[in-house]
Design a protein around this motif. Sequence first.
Motif, PDB file in Angstrom:
ATOM      1  N   LYS A 227      65.435  -2.665  22.485  1.00 16.21           N
ATOM      2  CA  LYS A 227      66.227  -3.860  22.189  1.00 16.21           C
ATOM      3  C   LYS A 227      65.605  -4.704  21.073  1.00 16.21           C
ATOM      4  O   LYS A 227      66.308  -5.198  20.182  1.00 16.21           O
ATOM      5  CB  LYS A 227      66.387  -4.698  23.457  1.00 16.21           C
ATOM      6  CG  LYS A 227      67.248  -5.942  23.272  1.00 16.21           C
ATOM      7  CD  LYS A 227      67.559  -6.604  24.598  1.00 16.21           C
ATOM      8  CE  LYS A 227      66.330  -7.193  25.245  1.00 16.21           C
ATOM      9  NZ  LYS A 227      66.665  -7.960  26.474  1.00 16.21           N
ATOM     10  N   THR A 230      66.206  -3.122  17.609  1.00 20.48           N
ATOM     11  CA  THR A 230      67.581  -3.218  17.104  1.00 20.48           C
ATOM     12  C   THR A 230      67.824  -4.573  16.448  1.00 20.48           C
ATOM     13  O   THR A 230      68.575  -4.681  15.466  1.00 20.48           O
ATOM     14  CB  THR A 230      68.621  -3.003  18.225  1.00 20.48           C
ATOM     15  OG1 THR A 230      68.510  -4.049  19.191  1.00 20.48           O
ATOM     16  CG2 THR A 230      68.450  -1.660  18.886  1.00 20.48           C
ATOM     17  N   LYS A 231      67.200  -5.605  16.987  1.00 21.71           N
ATOM     18  CA  LYS A 231      67.394  -6.950  16.434  1.00 21.71           C
ATOM     19  C   LYS A 231      66.634  -7.148  15.128  1.00 21.71           C
ATOM     20  O   LYS A 231      66.892  -8.100  14.395  1.00 21.71           O
ATOM     21  CB  LYS A 231      66.974  -8.001  17.463  1.00 21.71           C
ATOM     22  CG  LYS A 231      67.900  -8.034  18.676  1.00 21.71           C
ATOM     23  CD  LYS A 231      67.510  -9.123  19.658  1.00 21.71           C
ATOM     24  CE  LYS A 231      68.504  -9.184  20.819  1.00 21.71           C
ATOM     25  NZ  LYS A 231      68.163 -10.206  21.815  1.00 21.71           N
ATOM     26  N   ASN A 232      65.711  -6.242  14.855  1.00 22.20           N
ATOM     27  CA  ASN A 232      64.913  -6.346  13.630  1.00 22.20           C
ATOM     28  C   ASN A 232      65.089  -5.120  12.743  1.00 22.20           C
ATOM     29  O   ASN A 232      64.151  -4.695  12.073  1.00 22.20           O
ATOM     30  CB  ASN A 232      63.425  -6.526  13.988  1.00 22.20           C
ATOM     31  CG  ASN A 232      63.176  -7.807  14.765  1.00 22.20           C
ATOM     32  OD1 ASN A 232      63.513  -8.889  14.307  1.00 22.20           O
ATOM     33  ND2 ASN A 232      62.593  -7.680  15.950  1.00 22.20           N
ATOM     34  N   ASN A 233      66.288  -4.549  12.746  1.00 26.87           N
ATOM     35  CA  ASN A 233      66.553  -3.384  11.902  1.00 26.87           C
ATOM     36  C   ASN A 233      66.311  -3.753  10.440  1.00 26.87           C
ATOM     37  O   ASN A 233      66.850  -4.751   9.945  1.00 26.87           O
ATOM     38  CB  ASN A 233      67.998  -2.921  12.102  1.00 26.87           C
ATOM     39  CG  ASN A 233      68.270  -1.580  11.435  1.00 26.87           C
ATOM     40  OD1 ASN A 233      68.186  -1.437  10.233  1.00 26.87           O
ATOM     41  ND2 ASN A 233      68.595  -0.586  12.255  1.00 26.87           N
ATOM     42  N   ASP A 480      72.419  -7.185  25.768  1.00 22.36           N
ATOM     43  CA  ASP A 480      73.621  -7.248  24.928  1.00 22.36           C
ATOM     44  C   ASP A 480      74.418  -5.958  25.088  1.00 22.36           C
ATOM     45  O   ASP A 480      74.139  -5.139  25.965  1.00 22.36           O
ATOM     46  CB  ASP A 480      73.260  -7.536  23.465  1.00 22.36           C
ATOM     47  CG  ASP A 480      72.410  -6.427  22.824  1.00 22.36           C
ATOM     48  OD1 ASP A 480      72.372  -5.303  23.381  1.00 22.36           O
ATOM     49  OD2 ASP A 480      71.789  -6.681  21.780  1.00 22.36           O
ATOM     50  N   ASN A 482      74.501  -3.268  23.438  1.00 15.35           N
ATOM     51  CA  ASN A 482      73.770  -2.007  23.279  1.00 15.35           C
ATOM     52  C   ASN A 482      73.332  -1.438  24.624  1.00 15.35           C
ATOM     53  O   ASN A 482      73.293  -0.222  24.810  1.00 15.35           O
ATOM     54  CB  ASN A 482      72.556  -2.200  22.363  1.00 15.35           C
ATOM     55  CG  ASN A 482      72.876  -1.869  20.913  1.00 15.35           C
ATOM     56  OD1 ASN A 482      73.550  -0.879  20.626  1.00 15.35           O
ATOM     57  ND2 ASN A 482      72.408  -2.702  19.999  1.00 15.35           N
ATOM     58  N   PRO A 529      71.784  -3.289  15.509  1.00  8.27           N
ATOM     59  CA  PRO A 529      72.025  -4.464  16.352  1.00  8.27           C
ATOM     60  C   PRO A 529      73.465  -4.502  16.850  1.00  8.27           C
ATOM     61  O   PRO A 529      74.357  -3.872  16.274  1.00  8.27           O
ATOM     62  CB  PRO A 529      71.745  -5.637  15.407  1.00  8.27           C
ATOM     63  CG  PRO A 529      72.032  -5.105  14.036  1.00  8.27           C
ATOM     64  CD  PRO A 529      71.622  -3.656  14.077  1.00  8.27           C
ATOM     65  N   GLU A 530      73.683  -5.242  17.917  1.00 13.18           N
ATOM     66  CA  GLU A 530      75.020  -5.427  18.473  1.00 13.18           C
ATOM     67  C   GLU A 530      76.012  -5.865  17.408  1.00 13.18           C
ATOM     68  O   GLU A 530      77.155  -5.392  17.359  1.00 13.18           O
ATOM     69  CB  GLU A 530      74.951  -6.459  19.594  1.00 13.18           C
ATOM     70  CG  GLU A 530      76.295  -6.875  20.175  1.00 13.18           C
ATOM     71  CD  GLU A 530      76.180  -8.076  21.101  1.00 13.18           C
ATOM     72  OE1 GLU A 530      76.246  -7.884  22.328  1.00 13.18           O
ATOM     73  OE2 GLU A 530      76.030  -9.205  20.577  1.00 13.18           O
TER      74      GLU A 530
END
Length: 634
Positions: A227, A230-233, A480, A482, A529-530
């Motif tokens: 998780k 994904t938020k810091n792709n 979220d 994901n 990310p979502e």
Amino acid sequence: MCGISGIYAFNDAGRHFIGNLKASTDAIEKRGPDSQGHFVSSCVGLGHRRLSIIDTTEGGAQPMHDETGRYTIVFNGEIFNYRELKAKLAAKGHTFQSQSDTEVLLKMYITEGKSFLKKLNGFFAFAIYDKQDDSLFVARDRMGIKPLLVYKDADKFIFASEMKAMMAFNIPKKLDLTSLYNYLQLNYIPGPASIFKGVKKLRPGYYLHIRNGKVMTKAWYKIPYDKKKTKNNPLNYDQQQKELVRLMDQSVERRMIADVPLGAFLSGGIDSSVIVALASKYTNKLNTFSIGYKDEPFFDETKYANLVAEKYKTNHTVFSLTNNDLYDHIFDVLEYTDEPFADSSALAVYILSKRTREKVTVALSGDGADELFAGYNKHMGDYRVRHAGWKEEAVLALSPLWDVLPKSRNSAMGNRVRQFQRFSKGMMLSNKERYWQLATFTNEKDARKLFKKQIARVIGKKLFQKRKKKILENIHQDGDINEVLYTDMQLVLQNDMLTKVDLMSMANSLEVRTPFLDYKVVNFAFSLPESSKIDGGMKKKIVQDAFRHLLPEELYKRPKHGFEVPLLKWFRNELKPLITDDLLSDQFIEAQGLFEVEEIRKLKTKLFSSNPEDIHARIWGLIVFQYWWKKWMA
């Protein structure tokens, strides 16, 4: 693409069952109508049914042995990067007797051991016997595209592609009541359990090794979802789109390998249209296939499929079906089903596969995109609960109204009321319980009430809750979408969507390939990310945006209609005698001894009332189980 089965005997009592090997492969003839083969040694039997796709000569026949005779393999699936792997082996001095991917797979195992699995790009279930070690190595692909059932007792270990092949070995047919309880909620049975106690589904991305009488099972792949990452792709949204196009283009190109005619399903939706657009680069005249629904124009999307076919100059075929065409194949589907499975859309997949097989042996499909990139209405519903505003709060406030208004999938207003009621109930649940609500047709209480009281007491609440907890373990209150998609990959994709496509295509000896489920695409999808997948106005956002330049604009200006098989009409007409006089009759239920007659009566009363709501899905689940019971258990 084939069917496999086999047995490893631990003692003399187990060796007795090796004689059932041919009956086992005969049971799955449709998976491999081109030929069959068997290998038997003192303690092992390996069986194979062949659907010739790559190297259709005798050189690709199975079971296949290495040149020393030490190793023997049976293999179901395709390895799409086998030519690349073969070239590397040849550079090290290895020689080959065939042009098949099976021989490459065998030599990879011989030279590299278990670690070679991570180098494979494809879908597969296979078993390799080592005569010198007297060991058996069994593995399944990363996503679970190819099925593999296993059974073990004190005397023997058995594996097979389908349950009917397992039953040919006379395994104990003892109902797993917790699986049946799960089935009555979901309309399918989540792995690794099966309908029978003792029979398991080898988990996707797992291997199993037998040596010295011991069976070791281990995971060799898991979707790399984190998780925080994904938020810091590191890629911005434009870069993400370009990377998705690149990966999908490579995936489709890999899946164009075949020594037999190849085509693609083309529904008119975004996913299959993406596959056709990319595949058209690698062949002069791609064969494409669509189903049209003469009697259900609301669900007919052939107009949009035709636009894509015209744009890419494909050799396009539309199978235009009436409801009678659909009805005529109901019993074909029920007859082939050897474990209860009640996704009614399997009927359309069966017919599409049957008609497509008349022209090609391999078809590309858009399956998997919805689970990877948030393409279902339930994903938008879950997203809106997590990001609720005044509209969502208003739907919740009107909950008492939704409870009393008529609800039905068979009218626009009734369906909207049904959706509002489901949404408002979901808003009052935790993330885990809302996911379960959206995944099921029947709640736990109503499913349990169907059983006779003495049976209900036997169904272990603890075992059911343990299984449910495992399914929902990756959903958290601060998560979220994901996490929802990750859970869909483990539950819905593996046990519903992929099971449906494999069963219905193999019933018609058709191989279906799924480019969206290339592991490189899957790994990439779970790095996003979502916000790249869904927002308040768009599902499957990155897929729609990344391929917009390749698709007709009209595809973006229409609502998505998932096809609804007209079950309610049939239940009230053609199938009514099956319900009232046969499978759900008081006499059948009483003699069977599983269900409460009065509870089944209540369902039938609801079915034939003016407000059936979603009862037809529950009735279909019961009919499928009862038909299965009558054929395989009675």
